[in-house]
Write an enzyme that holds these catalytic residues in place. Structure first.
Site, PDB file in Angstrom:
ATOM      1  N   TYR A   1       0.871  -1.639  -0.370  1.00  0.00           N
ATOM      2  CA  TYR A   1      -0.221  -0.043  -0.239  1.00  0.00           C
ATOM      3  C   TYR A   1       0.737   1.521  -0.387  1.00  0.00           C
ATOM      4  O   TYR A   1       0.277   2.743   0.999  1.00  0.00           O
ATOM      5  CB  TYR A   1      -0.913  -0.279   1.468  1.00  0.00           C
ATOM      6  CG  TYR A   1      -1.946  -1.169   1.481  1.00  0.00           C
ATOM      7  CD1 TYR A   1      -2.547  -2.140   0.278  1.00  0.00           C
ATOM      8  CD2 TYR A   1      -1.648  -2.135   3.099  1.00  0.00           C
ATOM      9  CE1 TYR A   1      -3.501  -2.859   0.683  1.00  0.00           C
ATOM     10  CE2 TYR A   1      -2.375  -3.246   2.958  1.00  0.00           C
ATOM     11  CZ  TYR A   1      -3.258  -3.729   1.883  1.00  0.00           C
ATOM     12  OH  TYR A   1      -3.429  -4.905   2.024  1.00  0.00           O
TER      13      TYR A   1
ATOM     14  N   ASP B   1      28.544  -3.864   9.777  1.00  0.00           N
ATOM     15  CA  ASP B   1      28.674  -3.135   9.468  1.00  0.00           C
ATOM     16  C   ASP B   1      29.056  -2.231  10.598  1.00  0.00           C
ATOM     17  O   ASP B   1      29.735  -1.938   9.963  1.00  0.00           O
ATOM     18  CB  ASP B   1      27.738  -3.248   9.001  1.00  0.00           C
ATOM     19  CG  ASP B   1      27.218  -2.059   8.043  1.00  0.00           C
ATOM     20  OD1 ASP B   1      29.139  -1.505   7.725  1.00  0.00           O
ATOM     21  OD2 ASP B   1      26.475  -1.846   7.161  1.00  0.00           O
TER      22      ASP B   1
ATOM     23  N   ASP C   1      32.595  -0.343  11.664  1.00  0.00           N
ATOM     24  CA  ASP C   1      33.000   1.296  11.696  1.00  0.00           C
ATOM     25  C   ASP C   1      33.148   1.768  12.660  1.00  0.00           C
ATOM     26  O   ASP C   1      33.896   2.377  13.115  1.00  0.00           O
ATOM     27  CB  ASP C   1      31.163   2.540  11.202  1.00  0.00           C
ATOM     28  CG  ASP C   1      31.430   2.302   9.443  1.00  0.00           C
ATOM     29  OD1 ASP C   1      31.809   1.331   8.765  1.00  0.00           O
ATOM     30  OD2 ASP C   1      30.532   3.230   8.627  1.00  0.00           O
TER      31      ASP C   1
END
Ligand code: NAI
Ligand code: MG
Length: 358
Positions: free
Chosen positions: A149, A248, A252
């Site tokens: 939708y 991930d 960092d």
């Protein structure tokens, strides 16, 4: 006369600072091959990335994967640039290669080299020495979900985390084998308290495998606690295994405590060697400094060192890393992110000179 071994390498310099740093990787690898004499490199460069996308509507051509298949390894710079949505640039090139070549192991060293800047107080080189093994083929980045939708008040989005037994076991097994070989502890990153399916399963598989490796000391931390501990007490972590998303994010953070994005390297491995593995700095295309010749090439050189190891030249891999460390310690030729004023190519050349004094 013994025949020279030729390593066929695909280069994907990509966008932004990607081409600037990949050029330094090529310089280094060529210099190593020349000094060794027993092998050489045959590079083929593929101009894929965001410019290619703007021209053709595709990040790489339809047969891109087929064209890469025959190479011994891939060296990638960075992909992504303003003007192309990041989810397109990432998914249609980098994630596609990782996926189609079943590069299910992402190895990210988080090591504070001597001479590298560290924002943590009182932490010495040697106290940060982790090897992150990040699951690279499924998990939260499997690309599974739906958007229903769209654009209506009933809009609903679902992003699945996909954790197969096969995928979970093989990444953990890789990490256990590494930890056992190197006599280091293994830490699993979890969130089993909140992710009541995926991470409960993750914890269960980790426990099952722990029983198979009684000689490996194991730890398990929730990802939020792990983030805190990486700052407060980084020495706790040696080999670390994490899902795609957690790995991930934590790597960092790892980059930030061990010299910055300009120093953080990564290898995407297909350990069975059925497909080429891919080596890349973990930073992006850095649009803010692209084209100025000031990007730090050391992450790419470290990735090139990982590539040398993968291709069977472990001694050269070690020597390259040692040379990077000595250049950091000397401090006379560093790029602006490391507090110096040298250009990308000056620093690249400096490492080659350190490695192979004339
Ligand atoms: P980024 O890593 O490109 O930059 C973050 C910050 O670090 C910037 O201030 C940049 O100047 C600095 N930086 C990064 N690498 C550096 C280097 N070698 N030397 C000196 N400074 C460096 O991350 P950002 O800005 O979030 O993303 C920029 C683009 O790169 C986006 O399109 C993103 O999707 C893409 N990207 C691609 C990746 C890849 O190809 N593996 C990974 C991360 C981002
Ligand atoms: Mg990242």
């Amino acid at each position: 006369m013994a025949t020279k071994q030729t390593h066929r390498i695909a280069l994907i310099p990509g966008d932004g600072i990607g081409p600037e740093v990949v050029a330094e990787g090529v310089r280094l690898l060529d210099a190593v091959a020349e000094a060794d004499g027993g092998f050489d490199f045959d590079f083929t460069s593929f101009p894929w990335g965001c410019e290619h996308y703007l021209r053709t509507g595709q990040m790489m051509p339809e047969d891109g994967i087929e064209r890469l298949r025959g190479f011994d390894a891939i060296l990638l710079g960075a992909v992504g640039f303003p003007g192309v949505p990041d989810h397109v640039s990432l998914r249609d090139l980098l994630l596609r290669i990782r996926h189609d070549f079943d590069e299910y192991v992402n190895v990210r060293p988080v090591r504070l080299l001597k001479g590298a800047p560290c924002p943590l107080k009182g932490v010495e080189p040697g106290q940060i020495d982790m090897t992150f093994i990040r699951e690279n083929s499924e998990g939260e980045y499997a690309g599974s979900g739906s958007w229903l939708y769209a654009g209506t008040p009933r809009e609903v989005v679902i992003q699945d985390g996909v954790f197969s037994r096969h995928g979970t076991e093989r990444i953990m097994r890789y990490a256990f084998e590494l930890a056992r070989r190197e006599h280091r502890s293994l830490t699993s990153i979890s969130k089993g308290n909140a992710l009541n399916y995926s991470m409960v399963f993750w914890d269960q598989v980790f426990e099952e495998l722990s029983a198979e490796y009684p000689e490996v000391e194991t730890h398990s931390y929730l990802v939020d606690a792990a983030a805190m501990l990486m700052v407060r007490d980084p020495g706790r972590f040696q080999v670390v295994v994490a899902s795609n998303l957690f790995g991930d994010i934590l790597t960092d953070l790892g980059a930030a405590i061990s010299g910055g994005m300009g120093l953080a390297a990564g290898a995407n491995l297909n350990p069975e060697g059925r497909f080429p593995s891919m080596f890349e700095p973990i930073h992006g295309s850095a649009p803010d400094i692209a084209g100025r010749g000031i990007a730090n090439p050391l992450a790419t050189l470290w990735s090139a060192s990982q590539m040398l190891e993968h291709l069977g030249h472990a001694e050269w891999a070690r020597r390259v890393l040692d040379a990077i460390e000595r250049v950091l310690q000397d401090g006379d030729t560093l790029t602006p992110d490391l507090g110096g004023s040298a250009s990308t190519s000056e620093l690249g050349e400096r490492v080659v000179r350190e490695l192979l004094p004339v």
